[in-house]
Enzyme design. Structure first.
Site, PDB file in Angstrom:
ATOM      1  CB  SER A  85      -3.621   5.342 -12.806  1.00  0.00           C
ATOM      2  OG  SER A  85      -4.621   5.320 -13.813  1.00  0.00           O
ATOM      3  CB  THR A 125      -2.272   8.793  -6.029  1.00  0.00           C
ATOM      4  OG1 THR A 125      -3.423   8.230  -5.397  1.00  0.00           O
ATOM      5  CG2 THR A 125      -1.114   7.820  -5.865  1.00  0.00           C
ATOM      6  CG  ASP A 126      -5.798   9.771  -1.930  1.00  0.00           C
ATOM      7  OD1 ASP A 126      -5.640   8.943  -2.849  1.00  0.00           O
ATOM      8  OD2 ASP A 126      -6.925  10.113  -1.527  1.00  0.00           O
ATOM      9  CD  GLU A 127      -5.106   4.364  -4.862  1.00  0.00           C
ATOM     10  OE1 GLU A 127      -4.657   3.210  -4.754  1.00  0.00           O
ATOM     11  OE2 GLU A 127      -5.877   4.711  -5.775  1.00  0.00           O
ATOM     12  CE1 TYR A 153      -1.253   4.607  -9.704  1.00  0.00           C
ATOM     13  CE2 TYR A 153      -2.787   4.401  -7.867  1.00  0.00           C
ATOM     14  CZ  TYR A 153      -2.174   5.173  -8.837  1.00  0.00           C
ATOM     15  OH  TYR A 153      -2.460   6.507  -8.940  1.00  0.00           O
ATOM     16  CB  ALA A 155       4.388  -0.033  -4.119  1.00  0.00           C
ATOM     17  CE  LYS A 157       1.506   8.442  -9.348  1.00  0.00           C
ATOM     18  NZ  LYS A 157       1.848   9.244 -10.555  1.00  0.00           N
ATOM     19  CG  ASN A 182     -10.527   7.940  -5.526  1.00  0.00           C
ATOM     20  OD1 ASN A 182      -9.567   7.908  -4.763  1.00  0.00           O
ATOM     21  ND2 ASN A 182     -11.073   6.854  -6.020  1.00  0.00           N
ATOM     22  CG  ASN A 183      -8.925  13.832  -9.937  1.00  0.00           C
ATOM     23  OD1 ASN A 183      -8.527  14.719 -10.673  1.00  0.00           O
ATOM     24  ND2 ASN A 183      -8.515  13.761  -8.684  1.00  0.00           N
ATOM     25  CG  LEU A 193     -17.113   3.529  -8.470  1.00  0.00           C
ATOM     26  CD1 LEU A 193     -17.595   2.083  -8.403  1.00  0.00           C
ATOM     27  CD2 LEU A 193     -16.953   4.096  -7.067  1.00  0.00           C
ATOM     28  CB  VAL A 209     -20.831  -2.697  -5.407  1.00  0.00           C
ATOM     29  CG1 VAL A 209     -20.243  -2.041  -4.163  1.00  0.00           C
ATOM     30  CG2 VAL A 209     -21.629  -1.688  -6.217  1.00  0.00           C
ATOM     31  CG  ASP A 275     -13.149  -5.928  -1.117  1.00  0.00           C
ATOM     32  OD1 ASP A 275     -12.954  -5.191  -2.101  1.00  0.00           O
ATOM     33  OD2 ASP A 275     -13.195  -5.518   0.058  1.00  0.00           O
ATOM     34  N   PRO A 277      -7.961  -7.846  -3.644  1.00  0.00           N
ATOM     35  CG  PRO A 277      -6.504  -9.443  -4.493  1.00  0.00           C
ATOM     36  CD  PRO A 277      -7.603  -8.518  -4.902  1.00  0.00           C
TER      37      PRO A 277
END
Length: 342
Positions: A85, A125-127, A153, A155, A157, A182-183, A193, A209, A275, A277
């Site tokens: 994940s 997941t909402d992703e 990831y 893709a 899911k 996000n949980n 995070l 960050v 950041d 990708p």
């Protein structure tokens, strides 16, 4: 009932095991986990003392192991948390994510078809929806939002979700899917995070960050998520997708600053790094469907949940320090080295 929880030594899976044992003490919980790097058996230390709980070390892509479990336990419900994940890891090794997240799902559903079940539930997941623009706070993900993935990831899911719905249509398998935001909460692996920032802040280390920290996430306290999964798996309509959101949107930078304030640490610990990708800008879920049909809404505000989460990490330093030191991977041998999987 006999309920199989795959990936139950992971973050959300472990919390779900405890939710079930506490709220449905009449049910038997069978946990399958291959104990890869993010699977931590010590998270289930209290569950292992419960006579209605069984742990099996196995990979969900192992057909023989999965079918052996079905023959022994005759499950009524299978809830699939097992997944690779971490987005950054999926960029480094996409193949591992395809194997576990897609082929593992297929193996489980084939066993469900062969032995029969009341419900197969896929934790997604909402992703899978991609992201939303930062300048459109009026936009939310709905269950009919087109799938538009950004990472290997997400893709993998999304592919698993489509496979689940195909099995429902082709083989009439009784399925349901939840897609969550996000949980956060207890037992969260320190690479993510919130626990990463807590552990580093406690050690007075720099808090990395991504970019400017303006990426927005809808944060859902893990116990609220567990309640939603339990409700959908038992009472949700077959063949349906339910979005599970927290109505707790925060930028990553806001989350980090909140943690620092709670711990009394200076914002000077924050460092900005390149950041990653394809970094999604904003996630936000509309949970109207699950609320209307099943009466679910999150009970925990972010301010309350983050306080509870930080306190848990303060009270359970050994748990996360063992992970950072790598010692957690020895827990299985300590518990099961001479006892097998029973």
């Amino acid at each position: 009932m006999n309920i199989v929880v795959t990936g139950g030594a992971g973050f959300i899976g472990a919390n779900f095991v405890y939710y079930e044992l506490n709220n449905h003490p009449e049910d038997r919980i069978i946990c399958i986990d291959s104990l890869t790097y993010a699977g931590n058996l010590s998270s289930l230390e209290e569950a292992l003392k419960n006579p209605n709980f069984r742990f099996i070390k196995a990979d969900i892509t192992d057909k023989a192991a999965v079918e052996k479990m079905f023959e022994e336990e005759h499950p009524d419900i299978v809830i699939n948390f097992a997944a690779e994940s971490h987005v950054d890891r999926s960029v480094e090794d996409p193949g591992l994510f395809l194997r576990t997240n897609i082929l593992g799902t297929q193996t489980l559903m084939d066993a469900c078809r062969k032995y029969g079940i009341k419900r197969y539930h896929q934790v997604s997941t909402d992703e899978v929806y991609g992201d939303l623009p930062l300048d459109r706070p009026d936009l939310f993900f709905h269950e009919d939002t087109p799938i538009h993935t950004s990472s290997p990831y997400s893709a993998s899911k999304a592919s698993a979700d489509l496979l689940v719905l195909a099995y429902a249509r082709t083989f009439k398998l009784p399925v349901s899917i939840t897609r969550c935001s996000n949980n956060y909460g207890p037992y969260h692996f320190p690479e993510k995070l919130i626990p990463l920032m807590i552990s580093r802040a406690l050690a007075d280390e720099s808090l990395p960050v991504y970019g400017t920290g303006e990426n927005v996430r809808d944060w859902l306290y893990v116990e609220d998520h567990c309640a939603a999964i339990d409700l959908v798996a038992r009472k949700g309509r077959e063949g349906e997708v339910y979005n599970v959101g927290g109505h707790n949107e925060r930028t990553n930078l806001e989350v980090v600053k909140t943690i620092l304030r709670q711990l009394g640490k200076p914002e000077s610990l924050i460092t900005y790094v390149k950041d990653r990708p394809g970094h999604d800008q904003r996630y936000a879920i509309d949970p109207t469907k699950i609320h209307t049909e099943l009466g679910w809404l999150p009970k925990t505000t972010f301010d309350e949940g983050i306080k509870r989460t930080i306190q848990w990490y303060l009270d359970n330093e050994k748990w996360w320090k063992d992970i950072l030191a790598g010692d957690y991977q020895n827990y299985y041998e300590k518990m099961y080295g001479n006892r097998g999987n029973a």
